[in-house]
Design a protein around this motif. Structure first.
Motif, PDB file in Angstrom:
ATOM      1  N   GLY A 326       0.613  -0.848  -0.077  1.00 40.82           N
ATOM      2  CA  GLY A 326      -0.168   0.615  -0.333  1.00 40.82           C
ATOM      3  C   GLY A 326       0.669   1.441  -0.110  1.00 40.82           C
ATOM      4  N   THR A 327       0.524   2.061   0.333  1.00 40.45           N
ATOM      5  CA  THR A 327       0.851   3.688   0.460  1.00 40.45           C
ATOM      6  C   THR A 327       2.537   2.901   1.005  1.00 40.45           C
ATOM      7  OG1 THR A 327      -0.931   4.363   1.328  1.00 40.45           O
ATOM      8  CG2 THR A 327       0.707   5.552   1.418  1.00 40.45           C
ATOM      9  N   MET A 328       2.256   3.579   2.883  1.00 37.47           N
ATOM     10  CA  MET A 328       4.036   2.907   2.948  1.00 37.47           C
ATOM     11  C   MET A 328       5.200   1.989   2.109  1.00 37.47           C
ATOM     12  SD  MET A 328       3.486   5.196   4.529  1.00 37.47           S
ATOM     13  CE  MET A 328       5.210   5.233   5.856  1.00 37.47           C
ATOM     14  N   GLU A 347       2.130  -9.186  -1.100  1.00 37.09           N
ATOM     15  CA  GLU A 347       0.530  -8.990  -0.973  1.00 37.09           C
ATOM     16  C   GLU A 347      -0.372 -10.413  -0.770  1.00 37.09           C
ATOM     17  OE1 GLU A 347      -1.687  -6.251  -0.558  1.00 37.09           O
ATOM     18  OE2 GLU A 347      -0.570  -4.778  -0.310  1.00 37.09           O
ATOM     19  N   GLU A 406      -3.510  -1.286   9.763  1.00 33.13           N
ATOM     20  CA  GLU A 406      -3.382  -0.530  11.415  1.00 33.13           C
ATOM     21  C   GLU A 406      -4.240  -1.656  12.122  1.00 33.13           C
ATOM     22  OE1 GLU A 406      -0.181   0.319  12.358  1.00 33.13           O
ATOM     23  OE2 GLU A 406      -0.473   2.002  13.840  1.00 33.13           O
ATOM     24  N   LYS A 411      -2.297  -7.484  12.703  1.00 29.95           N
ATOM     25  CA  LYS A 411      -0.356  -7.788  12.889  1.00 29.95           C
ATOM     26  C   LYS A 411      -0.025  -9.204  13.389  1.00 29.95           C
ATOM     27  CE  LYS A 411       0.060  -3.218  12.229  1.00 29.95           C
ATOM     28  NZ  LYS A 411       0.822  -2.768  10.997  1.00 29.95           N
ATOM     29  N   ASN A 431       6.241  -1.027  10.601  1.00 28.61           N
ATOM     30  CA  ASN A 431       5.969  -0.077  10.596  1.00 28.61           C
ATOM     31  C   ASN A 431       4.592   0.586  11.076  1.00 28.61           C
ATOM     32  OD1 ASN A 431       6.147   1.885   9.122  1.00 28.61           O
ATOM     33  ND2 ASN A 431       5.352   1.501   7.583  1.00 28.61           N
ATOM     34  N   SER A 433       1.983   2.342  13.588  1.00 27.25           N
ATOM     35  CA  SER A 433       2.885   4.373  13.696  1.00 27.25           C
ATOM     36  C   SER A 433       2.135   4.532  15.664  1.00 27.25           C
ATOM     37  CB  SER A 433       1.674   4.966  12.887  1.00 27.25           C
ATOM     38  OG  SER A 433       1.023   4.309  11.964  1.00 27.25           O
ATOM     39  N   PHE A 455       8.723   4.187   9.149  1.00 24.16           N
ATOM     40  CA  PHE A 455       8.886   5.507   8.692  1.00 24.16           C
ATOM     41  C   PHE A 455       7.874   6.313   8.622  1.00 24.16           C
ATOM     42  CE2 PHE A 455      10.387   1.337   6.666  1.00 24.16           C
ATOM     43  CZ  PHE A 455      12.043   1.671   6.160  1.00 24.16           C
ATOM     44  N   ASN A 457       5.595   9.513   5.986  1.00 22.69           N
ATOM     45  CA  ASN A 457       4.832   9.435   4.911  1.00 22.69           C
ATOM     46  C   ASN A 457       5.159  10.792   4.284  1.00 22.69           C
ATOM     47  OD1 ASN A 457       3.280   8.795   2.704  1.00 22.69           O
ATOM     48  ND2 ASN A 457       1.049   8.803   3.995  1.00 22.69           N
TER      49      ASN A 457
HETATM   50  P1  NAI Z   1      -2.544   0.775   3.194  1.00 24.37           P
HETATM   51  O1  NAI Z   1      -3.753   0.521   3.099  1.00 24.37           O
HETATM   52  O2  NAI Z   1      -2.255   2.146   1.954  1.00 24.37           O
HETATM   53  O3  NAI Z   1      -1.750  -0.278   2.280  1.00 24.37           O
HETATM   54  C1  NAI Z   1      -1.763  -1.776   3.611  1.00 24.37           C
HETATM   55  C2  NAI Z   1      -1.419  -2.835   2.413  1.00 24.37           C
HETATM   56  O4  NAI Z   1      -1.298  -4.207   2.547  1.00 24.37           O
HETATM   57  C3  NAI Z   1      -2.522  -3.122   1.289  1.00 24.37           C
HETATM   58  O5  NAI Z   1      -2.476  -3.281   0.075  1.00 24.37           O
HETATM   59  C4  NAI Z   1      -3.237  -4.806   1.455  1.00 24.37           C
HETATM   60  O6  NAI Z   1      -3.218  -5.353   0.348  1.00 24.37           O
HETATM   61  C5  NAI Z   1      -1.967  -5.164   2.409  1.00 24.37           C
HETATM   62  N1  NAI Z   1      -2.043  -6.420   3.088  1.00 24.37           N
HETATM   63  C6  NAI Z   1      -3.948  -6.167   3.842  1.00 24.37           C
HETATM   64  N2  NAI Z   1      -3.348  -7.426   4.857  1.00 24.37           N
HETATM   65  C7  NAI Z   1      -1.907  -8.380   4.640  1.00 24.37           C
HETATM   66  C8  NAI Z   1      -1.692  -9.208   4.260  1.00 24.37           C
HETATM   67  N3  NAI Z   1      -1.961  -9.842   5.829  1.00 24.37           N
HETATM   68  N4  NAI Z   1       0.459  -9.998   4.025  1.00 24.37           N
HETATM   69  C9  NAI Z   1       0.016  -8.449   2.618  1.00 24.37           C
HETATM   70  N5  NAI Z   1      -0.030  -7.496   3.027  1.00 24.37           N
HETATM   71  C10 NAI Z   1      -1.569  -7.279   3.472  1.00 24.37           C
HETATM   72  O7  NAI Z   1      -1.800   1.052   4.128  1.00 24.37           O
HETATM   73  P2  NAI Z   1      -0.705   2.260   4.665  1.00 24.37           P
HETATM   74  O8  NAI Z   1      -0.818   3.021   4.494  1.00 24.37           O
HETATM   75  O9  NAI Z   1       0.659   1.639   3.593  1.00 24.37           O
HETATM   76  O10 NAI Z   1      -0.445   1.602   6.143  1.00 24.37           O
HETATM   77  C11 NAI Z   1       0.412   0.399   6.469  1.00 24.37           C
HETATM   78  C12 NAI Z   1       1.266   0.789   7.779  1.00 24.37           C
HETATM   79  O11 NAI Z   1       1.924   1.642   8.136  1.00 24.37           O
HETATM   80  C13 NAI Z   1       0.382   0.895   9.220  1.00 24.37           C
HETATM   81  O12 NAI Z   1       0.419   0.051  10.433  1.00 24.37           O
HETATM   82  C14 NAI Z   1       0.116   1.944   8.603  1.00 24.37           C
HETATM   83  O13 NAI Z   1      -0.495   2.261  10.272  1.00 24.37           O
HETATM   84  C15 NAI Z   1       2.097   2.133   9.333  1.00 24.37           C
HETATM   85  N6  NAI Z   1       1.720   3.606   8.333  1.00 24.37           N
HETATM   86  C16 NAI Z   1       1.191   4.194   7.964  1.00 24.37           C
HETATM   87  C17 NAI Z   1       1.840   5.928   7.568  1.00 24.37           C
HETATM   88  C18 NAI Z   1       0.787   6.564   6.337  1.00 24.37           C
HETATM   89  O14 NAI Z   1       1.075   7.855   6.608  1.00 24.37           O
HETATM   90  N7  NAI Z   1       0.104   5.946   5.935  1.00 24.37           N
HETATM   91  C19 NAI Z   1       2.832   6.037   7.967  1.00 24.37           C
HETATM   92  C20 NAI Z   1       3.725   5.324   9.280  1.00 24.37           C
HETATM   93  C21 NAI Z   1       3.196   4.205   9.549  1.00 24.37           C
END
Ligand code: NAI
Length: 714
Positions: A326-328, A347, A406, A411, A431, A433, A455, A457
């Motif tokens: 995803g984003t991160m 993924e 999250e 997790k 990762n 938050s 990390f 964003n």
């Molecule tokens: P996101 O929703 O954009 O991406 C999450 C991805 O994980 C999705 O593509 C999903 O398909 C995939 N996913 C779900 N279950 C899975 C699994 N069992 N195995 C592999 N992939 C799986 O979320 P985002 O924003 O990237 O956040 C991810 C983590 O990073 C969270 O813990 C968030 O709190 C943390 N974080 C986010 C920040 C932000 O600004 N977005 C900043 C710092 C940390």
């Protein structure tokens, strides 16, 4: 042949002298007083020799021509006179370079910054190697000073007024191509054909006495600005207007502009002005704070600071796996590939995997379009990432970074599986938050290999990583993650596992208070945008309500929910954010948050009143405090909330030292860098004024302002 500790002259029979520099015991060449003193002796030699026709200045270090002056030495300067002398010394030495009879050429590969560029500007020609490490600029204003070894005088004459203003006032760093386009570099050499390229240029110089330069683009506007007094004065007064709001915080901008102006009028006065201005600026609190941050960043990047065990210090990580694209996750995978690591991106299914792949591809395409990457780079970096939905490839990674959504349950499920799939020594990092890394680690076999790697964003541009020490994490695990952060080009800060770690923890009370103030202003029928205006005036890069809209109200609500330590169980802010989320008022992404947006542009304030129903409001009057002369009541409430929480982080040893909180807040949130971070800023006040203000705020607004212990001994 002539030899010094850092310099070395090599001569051939054709009249070519190559002056090599290699500053000992440093990864980057810098101009310390000692290196300059030796250069002066090198110049004695060059001035006396009478067989040289061409002099090449080259670095033995692959990625560093010269990174600039030695910033550590700035802290030893105590008077304006000493600073002016430092400036004069560099000016004199570079004037001697400029006056050398043979043709001088700087061969630039890697960093050519600050004093390094000022040195190169004193040469007749500059050749730059087209490599990703090549960065050319005068970033002194970022340290609160101006280029004072002739940079403000020579650069405008070479690239013109407008380019010089851009480069110096905005601290731009150019690659070889861009530098050539503006005429700063005379020829770009391809990396693989370096020696051939240099040989060709030298041949041309020996044969004709000059180097054919690509024709300069001449435009009427450029002629008007560079060649007429009226054009210059228009350009300079337009710039003055633009920088006026920043001058209070960044006086160096005004001084640099004045120096540039003088380069067209009277360079002798321009050099004199550089010397005097350096003297004034280097002792200013802005410069002290910016230099302090610069040095602390170096400290954070030094493995010794975090007691990284010898066994893992030098061992580079080669392969990582990232869970979630995803984003991160996509950002992390892309960064790791860029930094030469092999990446396995996992993924949950093909659709999500394709989405992750196209997210990365799109981001690279953008860089390609902006010429920040070549097609070969894109291919190589895409090839470095293995996209998969299987577990088997993940087991090859030395470090796994989890970036799935999250929630604690998810997790735990993921880490339970990881501990089955990976070898016992594989380092596992989350990762998250705001979730407890120690609680996640409870489900891991051999939990000493688990830690957090937080990390920010967007991953590519945010410099900070919080490396989170869970209760179980071993020093070897922490060491490997510090090493990985460094390999990724980031600044690690090691923090103890506690809600919000450092950055979110210290930021949240500030954001919390912003909502409380917004609620009060709404109830009183007053203008909310005042909050953002006042905080930007204080020096924050954006106001807190703008920040909410940027990060997303739903994301903030989620973080607030998992940080009841900071917010308390019955938080008004949590309630408001929750209600906004339920109504789909999510910030910029839904075109409505604290502000309304139309086609991504702000179109006025949103109405908060509907969210205030059945919220008990008392509307206290701000008490008079000893800090009233320095900050408005709103600034005091928000900034002191942050300072106090920073103090609590020290009380609870989330990090052991104040500079770590400060650096984390500047890198992680953009906290006004010229103030040095929240705790450096707090040190400006007398202890009594600070504590008394906090007590007074506590009496009116609640115990959240009860002074942290650490503030009593700052
Ligand atoms: P996101 O929703 O954009 O991406 C999450 C991805 O994980 C999705 O593509 C999903 O398909 C995939 N996913 C779900 N279950 C899975 C699994 N069992 N195995 C592999 N992939 C799986 O979320 P985002 O924003 O990237 O956040 C991810 C983590 O990073 C969270 O813990 C968030 O709190 C943390 N974080 C986010 C920040 C932000 O600004 N977005 C900043 C710092 C940390």
């Amino acid at each position: 042949m002539a030899d010094w500790k850092h310099w070395h002259i090599e001569r051939n029979d054709n009249g070519v002298a190559t002056v090599w520099v290699d500053v000992q015991n440093q990864s980057q060449n810098t101009f310390s007083a000692a290196v300059l003193a030796e250069l002066s002796e090198v110049l004695d030699d060059l001035e006396q020799a009478n067989t040289d026709q061409v002099i090449l200045f080259r670095s033995r270090k692959e990625n560093s021509f010269f990174a600039g002056a030695d910033v550590k030495e700035f802290t030893g300067i105590e008077t304006a006179k000493q600073a002016a002398e430092v400036s004069a010394r560099g000016q004199q030495i570079f004037a001697r370079v400029e006056a050398l009879a043979p043709i001088t050429v700087a061969i630039i590969r890697g960093a050519c910054m600050g004093g390094g560029l000022e040195f190169a500007l004193a040469c007749n020609y500059r050749l730059a190697i087209n490599a990703s490490a090549t960065r050319i600029g005068l970033p002194e204003t970022q340290l609160g000073i101006l280029p004072a070894w002739g940079g403000t005088q020579r650069l405008p004459q070479i690239v013109g007024l407008l380019q010089a203003i851009g480069m110096i006032l905005q601290a731009q760093k150019l690659n070889a191509d861009k530098a050539a386009r503006i005429g700063l570099v005379d020829r770009v050499l391809e990396d693989g054909e370096l020696e051939v390229g240099i040989g060709k240029a030298v041949g041309e110089l020996l044969a004709t006495g000059s180097l054919k330069k690509p024709p300069k683009k001449r435009t009427w506007a450029k002629w008007f600005v560079d060649r007429t007094a009226m054009g210059r004065s228009l350009a300079i007064s337009a710039t003055e207007k633009k920088i006026a709001p920043q001058l209070g915080h960044y006086p160096a901008l005004g001084k640099a502009l004045q120096a540039i102006r003088l380069s067209f009028v009277d360079p002798k006065k321009g050099y004199e002005f550089e010397r005097e201005a350096l003297g004034e600026l280097i002792l200013s609190p802005t410069c002290r704070n910016l230099v302090g941050l610069f040095l602390n960043k170096e400290r954070a990047r030094n493995p010794q600071t975090w007691e990284v065990p010898e066994s893992v210090r030098e061992k580079k990580i080669e392969t990582i796996a990232v869970l979630g694209g995803g984003t991160m996750g996509a950002g992390i995978a892309q960064l790791a590939a860029k930094r030469g690591l092999k990446v396995i991106l996992k993924e949950i299914n093909d659709d999500c995997l394709n989405a992750a792949r196209s997210r990365i591809q799109k981001s690279m395409d953008k860089l390609l379009a902006r010429k920040r990457m070549s097609e070969a780079d894109v291919r190589q970096q895409m090839d470095a990432i293995e996209f998969t939905t299987e577990w088997a490839p993940v087991s090859r990674a030395e470090v796994v970074v989890e970036a799935v959504p999250e929630t604690m349950e998810l997790k735990k499920t993921v880490f339970r599986e990881l501990s089955k799939q990976c070898a016992p020594e594989t380092v596992l990092a989350s990762n998250t938050s705001a979730l407890s890394v120690s609680e996640i680690a409870d489900v891991v076999e051999n939990p000493q290999r688990m830690a957090g790697l937080h990390f920010f964003n967007p991953v590519h541009s945010m410099d900070l990583i919080e490396v989170v020490q869970a209760k179980q994490s071993s020093s070897e695990t922490m060491g490997k993650l510090v090493t990985l952060s460094r390999q990724l080009g980031k600044t690690p800060i090691v923090v103890k596992d506690s809600p919000g770690f450092v950055v979110n923890r210290v930021l949240m009370p500030y954001l919390d208070e912003a909502v409380l103030v917004a609620v009060e202003l709404t109830a009183r029928g007053q203008d909310l945008s005042q909050i953002d205006r006042e905080l930007k005036k204080f020096g924050m890069p954006m106001g807190p309500l703008e920040l909410y809209d940027q990060i997303g109200i739903d994301v903030a609500a989620h973080v607030a929910g998992s940080m009841s330590v900071v917010f308390g169980e019955d938080s008004v802010t949590s309630k408001i954010l929750q209600r906004m989320t339920e109504q789909g008022q999510l910030g910029r992404k839904s075109e409505s948050g604290f502000y309304r947006y139309e086609k991504s542009r702000r179109a006025g304030l949103a109405d908060l009143k509907p969210f205030l129903a059945d919220i008990e409001l008392d509307l206290p009057q701000a008490p008079p405090t000893p800090l009233d002369e320095m900050m408005t009541p709103i600034q005091q409430r928000l900034i002191l909330a942050m300072i106090n929480e920073a103090g609590r982080c020290l009380d609870e040893s989330v990090v052991p030292q104040a500079w770590m909180v400060d650096l984390a807040m500047v890198l992680g949130t953009g906290f006004a860098p010229f103030l040095g971070g929240p705790l450096s800023y707090a040190k400006q006040f007398s202890r009594d004024d600070l504590l008394q203000t906090l007590e007074q705020l506590a009496a009116v607004y609640g115990k959240r302002y009860q002074p942290a212990e650490a503030l009593k001994s700052l």
